[in-house]
Design a protein around this motif. Sequence first.
Motif, PDB file in Angstrom:
ATOM      1  N   PRO A   1      23.169 -18.465 -17.737  1.00 13.53           N
ATOM      2  CA  PRO A   1      21.959 -18.904 -17.017  1.00 13.53           C
ATOM      3  C   PRO A   1      21.288 -20.102 -17.672  1.00 13.53           C
ATOM      4  O   PRO A   1      20.098 -20.080 -17.970  1.00 13.53           O
ATOM      5  N   LEU A   2      22.061 -21.138 -17.905  1.00 16.07           N
ATOM      6  CA  LEU A   2      21.550 -22.297 -18.628  1.00 16.07           C
ATOM      7  C   LEU A   2      21.598 -23.542 -17.746  1.00 16.07           C
ATOM      8  O   LEU A   2      22.282 -23.568 -16.724  1.00 16.07           O
ATOM      9  N   ALA A   3      20.879 -24.569 -18.138  1.00 20.82           N
ATOM     10  CA  ALA A   3      20.830 -25.808 -17.366  1.00 20.82           C
ATOM     11  C   ALA A   3      21.019 -27.004 -18.293  1.00 20.82           C
ATOM     12  O   ALA A   3      20.718 -26.929 -19.483  1.00 20.82           O
ATOM     13  N   GLN A   4      21.518 -28.088 -17.724  1.00 19.33           N
ATOM     14  CA  GLN A   4      21.775 -29.288 -18.511  1.00 19.33           C
ATOM     15  C   GLN A   4      21.125 -30.504 -17.864  1.00 19.33           C
ATOM     16  O   GLN A   4      20.922 -30.545 -16.651  1.00 19.33           O
ATOM     17  N   ALA A   5      20.828 -31.475 -18.697  1.00 21.40           N
ATOM     18  CA  ALA A   5      20.275 -32.748 -18.229  1.00 21.40           C
ATOM     19  C   ALA A   5      20.296 -33.712 -19.402  1.00 21.40           C
ATOM     20  O   ALA A   5      20.680 -33.347 -20.518  1.00 21.40           O
ATOM     21  N   SER A   6      19.893 -34.942 -19.163  1.00 16.21           N
ATOM     22  CA  SER A   6      19.822 -35.938 -20.234  1.00 16.21           C
ATOM     23  C   SER A   6      18.850 -35.449 -21.296  1.00 16.21           C
ATOM     24  O   SER A   6      17.688 -35.159 -21.007  1.00 16.21           O
ATOM     25  N   GLY A   7      19.336 -35.340 -22.528  1.00 12.03           N
ATOM     26  CA  GLY A   7      18.544 -34.733 -23.588  1.00 12.03           C
ATOM     27  C   GLY A   7      17.413 -35.603 -24.099  1.00 12.03           C
ATOM     28  O   GLY A   7      17.583 -36.810 -24.317  1.00 12.03           O
ATOM     29  N   MET A   8      16.257 -34.995 -24.286  1.00 10.54           N
ATOM     30  CA  MET A   8      15.147 -35.678 -24.944  1.00 10.54           C
ATOM     31  C   MET A   8      15.515 -35.887 -26.410  1.00 10.54           C
ATOM     32  O   MET A   8      16.067 -35.022 -27.062  1.00 10.54           O
ATOM     33  N   GLY A   9      15.179 -37.031 -26.930  1.00  7.71           N
ATOM     34  CA  GLY A   9      15.593 -37.378 -28.284  1.00  7.71           C
ATOM     35  C   GLY A   9      16.850 -38.220 -28.214  1.00  7.71           C
ATOM     36  O   GLY A   9      16.902 -39.328 -28.764  1.00  7.71           O
ATOM     37  N   LEU A  10      17.858 -37.726 -27.508  1.00  6.01           N
ATOM     38  CA  LEU A  10      19.075 -38.503 -27.311  1.00  6.01           C
ATOM     39  C   LEU A  10      18.805 -39.701 -26.401  1.00  6.01           C
ATOM     40  O   LEU A  10      19.365 -40.787 -26.600  1.00  6.01           O
ATOM     41  N   ASN A  11      17.941 -39.519 -25.391  1.00  2.72           N
ATOM     42  CA  ASN A  11      17.603 -40.661 -24.545  1.00  2.72           C
ATOM     43  C   ASN A  11      16.760 -41.682 -25.305  1.00  2.72           C
ATOM     44  O   ASN A  11      16.910 -42.896 -25.126  1.00  2.72           O
ATOM     45  N   ALA A  12      15.900 -41.205 -26.191  1.00  4.05           N
ATOM     46  CA  ALA A  12      15.106 -42.125 -27.010  1.00  4.05           C
ATOM     47  C   ALA A  12      16.013 -42.893 -27.965  1.00  4.05           C
ATOM     48  O   ALA A  12      15.820 -44.097 -28.201  1.00  4.05           O
ATOM     49  N   TYR A  13      17.010 -42.217 -28.530  1.00  3.55           N
ATOM     50  CA  TYR A  13      17.968 -42.877 -29.414  1.00  3.55           C
ATOM     51  C   TYR A  13      18.733 -43.959 -28.646  1.00  3.55           C
ATOM     52  O   TYR A  13      18.965 -45.060 -29.152  1.00  3.55           O
ATOM     53  N   PHE A  14      19.109 -43.646 -27.413  1.00  9.71           N
ATOM     54  CA  PHE A  14      19.819 -44.593 -26.553  1.00  9.71           C
ATOM     55  C   PHE A  14      18.988 -45.856 -26.330  1.00  9.71           C
ATOM     56  O   PHE A  14      19.456 -46.976 -26.536  1.00  9.71           O
ATOM     57  N   VAL A  15      17.744 -45.660 -25.906  1.00  8.53           N
ATOM     58  CA  VAL A  15      16.901 -46.793 -25.525  1.00  8.53           C
ATOM     59  C   VAL A  15      16.377 -47.559 -26.740  1.00  8.53           C
ATOM     60  O   VAL A  15      16.582 -48.770 -26.873  1.00  8.53           O
ATOM     61  N   TYR A  16      15.710 -46.834 -27.644  1.00 10.15           N
ATOM     62  CA  TYR A  16      15.013 -47.500 -28.738  1.00 10.15           C
ATOM     63  C   TYR A  16      15.937 -47.976 -29.852  1.00 10.15           C
ATOM     64  O   TYR A  16      15.721 -49.038 -30.439  1.00 10.15           O
ATOM     65  N   THR A  17      16.972 -47.181 -30.174  1.00 13.11           N
ATOM     66  CA  THR A  17      17.848 -47.541 -31.286  1.00 13.11           C
ATOM     67  C   THR A  17      19.038 -48.379 -30.832  1.00 13.11           C
ATOM     68  O   THR A  17      19.234 -49.507 -31.292  1.00 13.11           O
ATOM     69  N   LEU A  18      19.855 -47.819 -29.916  1.00 13.23           N
ATOM     70  CA  LEU A  18      21.068 -48.522 -29.514  1.00 13.23           C
ATOM     71  C   LEU A  18      20.772 -49.835 -28.812  1.00 13.23           C
ATOM     72  O   LEU A  18      21.392 -50.868 -29.111  1.00 13.23           O
ATOM     73  N   CYS A  19      19.818 -49.819 -27.882  1.00  9.62           N
ATOM     74  CA  CYS A  19      19.554 -51.016 -27.082  1.00  9.62           C
ATOM     75  C   CYS A  19      18.515 -51.946 -27.714  1.00  9.62           C
ATOM     76  O   CYS A  19      18.786 -53.120 -27.962  1.00  9.62           O
ATOM     77  N   LEU A  20      17.334 -51.427 -27.983  1.00  7.51           N
ATOM     78  CA  LEU A  20      16.237 -52.299 -28.394  1.00  7.51           C
ATOM     79  C   LEU A  20      16.270 -52.655 -29.875  1.00  7.51           C
ATOM     80  O   LEU A  20      15.751 -53.703 -30.261  1.00  7.51           O
ATOM     81  N   THR A  21      16.861 -51.816 -30.730  1.00  5.70           N
ATOM     82  CA  THR A  21      16.917 -52.113 -32.163  1.00  5.70           C
ATOM     83  C   THR A  21      18.247 -52.747 -32.561  1.00  5.70           C
ATOM     84  O   THR A  21      18.274 -53.820 -33.179  1.00  5.70           O
ATOM     85  N   LEU A  22      19.348 -52.111 -32.187  1.00  8.20           N
ATOM     86  CA  LEU A  22      20.667 -52.634 -32.568  1.00  8.20           C
ATOM     87  C   LEU A  22      21.108 -53.798 -31.692  1.00  8.20           C
ATOM     88  O   LEU A  22      21.941 -54.600 -32.104  1.00  8.20           O
ATOM     89  N   GLY A  23      20.603 -53.876 -30.481  1.00  7.42           N
ATOM     90  CA  GLY A  23      20.912 -55.020 -29.631  1.00  7.42           C
ATOM     91  C   GLY A  23      22.051 -54.823 -28.654  1.00  7.42           C
ATOM     92  O   GLY A  23      22.522 -55.795 -28.052  1.00  7.42           O
ATOM     93  N   LEU A  24      22.521 -53.591 -28.482  1.00  9.09           N
ATOM     94  CA  LEU A  24      23.550 -53.341 -27.481  1.00  9.09           C
ATOM     95  C   LEU A  24      22.938 -53.434 -26.089  1.00  9.09           C
ATOM     96  O   LEU A  24      21.761 -53.135 -25.899  1.00  9.09           O
ATOM     97  N   THR A  25      23.742 -53.852 -25.123  1.00 11.76           N
ATOM     98  CA  THR A  25      23.239 -53.858 -23.758  1.00 11.76           C
ATOM     99  C   THR A  25      23.230 -52.432 -23.219  1.00 11.76           C
ATOM    100  O   THR A  25      23.845 -51.529 -23.787  1.00 11.76           O
ATOM    101  N   TYR A  26      22.539 -52.243 -22.126  1.00 11.14           N
ATOM    102  CA  TYR A  26      22.495 -50.933 -21.469  1.00 11.14           C
ATOM    103  C   TYR A  26      23.906 -50.424 -21.188  1.00 11.14           C
ATOM    104  O   TYR A  26      24.242 -49.271 -21.485  1.00 11.14           O
ATOM    105  N   ALA A  27      24.778 -51.299 -20.660  1.00  8.43           N
ATOM    106  CA  ALA A  27      26.148 -50.894 -20.340  1.00  8.43           C
ATOM    107  C   ALA A  27      26.954 -50.615 -21.605  1.00  8.43           C
ATOM    108  O   ALA A  27      27.775 -49.687 -21.635  1.00  8.43           O
ATOM    109  N   ASN A  28      26.757 -51.407 -22.676  1.00  9.97           N
ATOM    110  CA  ASN A  28      27.445 -51.163 -23.945  1.00  9.97           C
ATOM    111  C   ASN A  28      27.111 -49.779 -24.490  1.00  9.97           C
ATOM    112  O   ASN A  28      27.989 -49.053 -24.969  1.00  9.97           O
ATOM    113  N   ALA A  29      25.841 -49.426 -24.444  1.00  9.62           N
ATOM    114  CA  ALA A  29      25.407 -48.132 -24.968  1.00  9.62           C
ATOM    115  C   ALA A  29      26.023 -46.984 -24.170  1.00  9.62           C
ATOM    116  O   ALA A  29      26.328 -45.924 -24.726  1.00  9.62           O
TER     117      ALA A  29
END
Length: 474
Positions: free
Chosen positions: A82-110
């Motif tokens: 009885p569980l559910a899944q979705a884009s994880g909080m924390g992981l989405n912040a890592y995607f946006v703030y670290t991979l894209c905005l800090t490291l400089g990867l594009t949205y598609a690269n990430a």
Amino acid sequence: MEKFFRLKEHGTDVRTEFVAGLTTFMAMAYILMVNANMFADPYGIGGVEGQLLGVSYGAIYIATAISAIVGTVLIGLLANLPLAQASGMGLNAYFVYTLCLTLGLTYANALVLVLLDGVIFIVLTVTGLRKKIFDAIPHTVRVAIPAGIGLFIAFLGLQNAGLVIKDSSTGVALASFNIFSGTATWATIMPLLVTFFGLLAIAILNKRGVRGSVLYGILGSAAAYYILGFTVPGFYDGFAASLSFDPFAAFGAFFSESFLKVFTQGFDFSAFIAANGMGGFLITVATSAMALCMVDMFDTLGTLYGACARGNMLVNGEVPNMEQAMMADAIATTTGAVMGTSTVTTFVESSAGVGEGGRTGLTSMFTAGLFFIAMFLSPVAQLIPTYATATALIYVGVLMMNCVKDIDWTNTEHAVPAFLTVAMMPFTYNISYGIAFGIISYSIIAVFTGRGKEIKPATWIIAILFGLTFFLTH
């Protein structure tokens, strides 16, 4: 449904599963709006939508909903949990703030790194290595995981409600209730009171044996919030406009901005290599992939164990159908990358539905169905204020603390790893970090107390990988 999900065998029925599925959905529906807003306007500055990552709110809203539907259906059908899944909080912040905005990867690269994360997990699950990794977690850490998750989701609820706020001196503090000589007003404390008394209402209803107490608490709190809104000047100003949402425009944005973007643009790292060199590219990919994998793996393992422990669903101390549940998670992460969103993982808010009596995958089917409806009727999700869903998160946090009674607090070699596991989850805002500190501390204490030979090789590997992750990605 009875034959497929084995409802009687699990001591449940369709009504209970529906209430549990609705409760889980209402507790985690915020991810649709939060995830979409994070990608479209990462700094919350209200700038041009999609300006920073090149993807709009509508596109990510649909991508988040579809990946949640796929992941939730899979874990219900494959694992009957009885569980559910979705884009994880924390992981989405890592995607946006670290991979894209800090490291400089594009949205598609990430998105390529997220895809790699999913593929690795599929391989680990098929080969059985992912299950062996879970078995390598020391027993004292496993016992502490549900309590850590409980504190974590309670902390989420307290923050969502605004009861716990940021403070420059102490980090966090209690929101002000002083309407006489302080800065608080009725408009600011009304939502806080709704959450507090909503929590008490859930506790009272549960104590009196009312089934659906968590759901009734959420709905009652939402009703109280809107009724009390009439006492707040300007409360309903712009209310109708805030609910406007064109699902067809969102689907158009989804197909043009995020769907399959990982394949059409993601593997072009030429701009990043030109700016950082091949060495910088390889280090970035290796360390970022490691961080995503470690966080996702142990977030999922921790949530699976914690939620099942809360519902007394463990079989001989093990999560039932764990291999199938982990495969569902791996496929969902891969699907999320294709849809255009960050890593999909099992949500700790699933514990709200488990606490409401959900015991089979039918709960997941109902939750997935509501996510499907939410794609076209986003105002339905938006109408439930965070102040109402926070009551469920805090209450479930209370329920999940019962496992601490099984920890031997008089034995420091068990007490310290257990405490670090519990404490570091809410303090670092990350489930996997709590597990990491628990495993590392347990291993070191064992070595210096003459029990080093008892530590499994897999446990040492996990401890070392966590250590490398901390030093290379923080």
